[in-house]
Write a protein that holds these residues in place. Structure first.
Motif, short mmCIF file in Angstrom:
data_model
loop_
_atom_site.label_atom_id
_atom_site.label_comp_id
_atom_site.label_asym_id
_atom_site.label_seq_id
_atom_site.Cartn_x
_atom_site.Cartn_y
_atom_site.Cartn_z
N ALA A 253 38.49 35.20 42.85
CA ALA A 253 37.17 35.03 42.26
C ALA A 253 36.13 35.56 43.26
O ALA A 253 36.45 35.82 44.43
N LYS A 254 34.90 35.71 42.81
CA LYS A 254 33.85 36.24 43.67
C LYS A 254 33.66 35.37 44.90
O LYS A 254 33.57 34.15 44.82
N ASP A 255 33.63 36.02 46.06
CA ASP A 255 33.38 35.37 47.34
C ASP A 255 34.41 34.26 47.64
O ASP A 255 34.10 33.29 48.31
N SER A 256 35.63 34.43 47.14
CA SER A 256 36.67 33.43 47.32
C SER A 256 37.93 34.07 47.89
O SER A 256 38.17 35.25 47.71
N ALA A 257 38.73 33.25 48.59
CA ALA A 257 40.02 33.71 49.09
C ALA A 257 41.15 32.97 48.40
O ALA A 257 42.30 33.03 48.85
N LYS A 258 40.85 32.30 47.28
CA LYS A 258 41.88 31.61 46.51
C LYS A 258 42.44 32.57 45.47
O LYS A 258 41.71 33.12 44.65
N LEU A 259 43.75 32.78 45.48
CA LEU A 259 44.37 33.74 44.58
C LEU A 259 44.27 33.29 43.12
O LEU A 259 44.43 32.11 42.81
N SER A 260 44.03 34.25 42.24
CA SER A 260 43.95 33.98 40.81
C SER A 260 45.35 33.84 40.21
O SER A 260 46.36 34.13 40.87
N ASP A 261 45.41 33.40 38.96
CA ASP A 261 46.70 33.19 38.30
C ASP A 261 47.49 34.49 38.16
O ASP A 261 48.72 34.49 38.23
N GLN A 262 46.78 35.61 37.93
CA GLN A 262 47.47 36.89 37.73
C GLN A 262 47.85 37.57 39.03
O GLN A 262 48.58 38.56 39.03
N ALA A 263 47.38 37.04 40.15
CA ALA A 263 47.60 37.72 41.43
C ALA A 263 49.06 37.71 41.85
O ALA A 263 49.57 38.71 42.37
N ARG A 264 49.74 36.60 41.63
CA ARG A 264 51.11 36.48 42.15
C ARG A 264 52.04 37.55 41.58
O ARG A 264 52.87 38.11 42.30
N SER A 265 51.93 37.85 40.28
CA SER A 265 52.83 38.85 39.69
C SER A 265 52.61 40.21 40.33
O SER A 265 53.57 40.97 40.54
N ARG A 266 51.37 40.55 40.64
CA ARG A 266 51.09 41.84 41.28
C ARG A 266 51.63 41.87 42.71
O ARG A 266 52.20 42.86 43.15
N ILE A 267 51.47 40.76 43.44
CA ILE A 267 51.98 40.70 44.81
C ILE A 267 53.50 40.68 44.82
O ILE A 267 54.14 41.29 45.68
#
Length: 210
Positions: free
Chosen positions: A105-119
């Motif tokens: 999210a903006k100005d955040s370092a918390k991964l979004s729900d869709q991030a894990r599949s890409r990583i």
């Protein structure tokens, strides 16, 4: 669903020897606005062909000498049509660049729900290449203070590295994690489209499989 991909650049220079004539007092040319090249990631290929500077077929101005020859990597860049993800392949390395908007999210370092599949997909490529050294670099745009950008980009790189480490589950893999803030932009920070590309996390590892 498979996302459409768009090939942006393909530069073939595997055996090209670059010859430059240096006149007295001349300064070597330097290209500006190039791709991201943080310290330690510069190409290191050496020229396979020895050039004889005394060869009569070389047409040089009187008093000029040849610069040291070098070889540029073959570089292939493939990017999603939306620009959310970019893969860059050279002779020696693979680099994935993920825009921050698809991870956080903006100005955040918390991964979004869709991030894990890409990583996770990047982790699978690391396994495929049998890589044991992985660089995870975070970058921001030029808005805000440099100090905040350094902290945020490092926190985001740490978050991506944490998921990679969990997925790889391999104690032989070592990570180099850094935050560079607005340094080493890959696009123009004067436009929102450019700033969006610059807000990214890059994962780079050696190519060990042809």
């Amino acid at each position: 669903m498979t996302r459409p991909r768009l090939t942006l650049t393909l530069t073939l220079t595997a055996t090209t020897v670059l010859l430059a004539a240096h006149l007295c007092g001349a300064v070597a040319a330097r290209a500006d606005g190039g791709p991201s090249v943080p310290p330690g990631t510069e190409p290191s290929a050496s020229a396979p062909v020895k050039v004889d500077p005394n060869d009569p077929d070389l047409k040089l101005p009187e008093g000029a000498t040849l610069a040291a020859p070098k070889v540029l990597d073959i570089k292939s860049v493939v990017e999603d049509q939306g620009g959310e993800e970019r893969r860059e392949d050279t002779n020696t390395d693979v680099t994935f660049a993920l825009q921050a908007e698809v991870l956080f999210a903006k100005d955040s370092a918390k991964l979004s729900d869709q991030a894990r599949s890409r990583i996770d997909a990047i982790a699978q490529e690391i396994k495929k290449q049998h890589a044991t050294q992985v660089r995870v670099f975070g970058f921001t745009d030029n808005l805000g203070t440099h100090e905040h950008g350094v902290a945020l980009s490092k926190q985001r790189a740490n978050a991506v590295q944490d998921v990679l480490s969990q997925e790889l589950n391999d104690p032989t893999v070592t990570f180099d994690v850094r935050g560079y803030a607005e340094d080493y932009p890959i696009a123009d920070n004067s436009t929102e489209d450019g700033r969006k590309k610059n807000r990214r996390v890059e994962v780079t590892f050696p190519r060990t499989q042809s």
